[in-house]
Write a protein that holds these residues in place. Sequence first.
Motif, short mmCIF file in Angstrom:
data_model
loop_
_atom_site.label_atom_id
_atom_site.label_comp_id
_atom_site.label_asym_id
_atom_site.label_seq_id
_atom_site.Cartn_x
_atom_site.Cartn_y
_atom_site.Cartn_z
N SER A 57 2.16 -8.19 9.21
CA SER A 57 1.22 -9.26 8.86
C SER A 57 0.11 -8.71 7.97
CB SER A 57 0.64 -9.90 10.11
OG SER A 57 -0.07 -8.97 10.87
N GLY A 58 -0.29 -9.51 7.00
CA GLY A 58 -1.30 -9.11 6.04
C GLY A 58 -0.74 -8.45 4.80
N SER A 59 0.57 -8.17 4.80
CA SER A 59 1.17 -7.54 3.62
C SER A 59 1.37 -8.57 2.51
CB SER A 59 2.52 -6.90 3.98
OG SER A 59 3.43 -7.88 4.42
N LYS A 60 1.42 -8.07 1.27
CA LYS A 60 1.63 -8.95 0.11
C LYS A 60 3.10 -9.03 -0.26
CE LYS A 60 -1.24 -8.83 -3.14
NZ LYS A 60 -2.14 -8.66 -4.25
N ILE A 108 3.48 -3.28 0.82
CA ILE A 108 2.24 -3.27 0.04
C ILE A 108 1.22 -4.21 0.67
CG2 ILE A 108 1.23 -3.59 -2.25
CD1 ILE A 108 3.45 -1.42 -2.14
N TYR A 109 0.08 -3.65 1.03
CA TYR A 109 -1.07 -4.41 1.52
C TYR A 109 -2.15 -4.38 0.43
CZ TYR A 109 1.03 -3.94 6.16
OH TYR A 109 1.88 -3.99 7.23
N ILE A 110 -3.23 -5.08 0.63
CA ILE A 110 -4.30 -5.09 -0.38
C ILE A 110 -4.88 -3.70 -0.59
CG2 ILE A 110 -6.64 -5.93 -0.89
CD1 ILE A 110 -5.79 -8.60 0.38
N GLN A 111 -5.13 -2.96 0.49
CA GLN A 111 -5.79 -1.66 0.34
C GLN A 111 -4.97 -0.47 0.81
OE1 GLN A 111 -9.75 -1.68 1.86
NE2 GLN A 111 -10.37 -3.41 0.62
N ARG A 112 -3.70 -0.68 1.11
CA ARG A 112 -2.87 0.45 1.54
C ARG A 112 -1.40 0.14 1.32
NH1 ARG A 112 -1.82 -0.05 7.87
NH2 ARG A 112 -2.06 -2.28 8.06
N THR A 113 -0.60 1.18 1.38
CA THR A 113 0.85 1.07 1.24
C THR A 113 1.48 1.90 2.36
OG1 THR A 113 0.70 0.82 -1.14
CG2 THR A 113 2.81 1.55 -0.27
#
Length: 75
Positions: free
Chosen positions: A19-22, A62-67
């Motif tokens: 959850s929260g991933s792009k 891929i998340y907004i601030q991390r991978t």
Amino acid sequence: SQYVFPAPAHDFVILRNISGSKYVEIIDIHGSKYSKYETRGSDEVMIPLEQLKRGIYFARIIYIQRTIVIRIIKE
């Protein structure tokens, strides 16, 4: 933490706790990208693997601030 099943995989994998991933990219051990799936913040996504040969691949989440990278074994 994120996890993938089944392991090893045949026709598909399911990634959970994302959850929260792009989006998720499927890449091989050389970094070549095979596919990209938008997740739109979902907690789970099913990724088809029929087009891939047997081997080791990675799901790059891929998340907004991390991978995060998770290994996938295709049989």
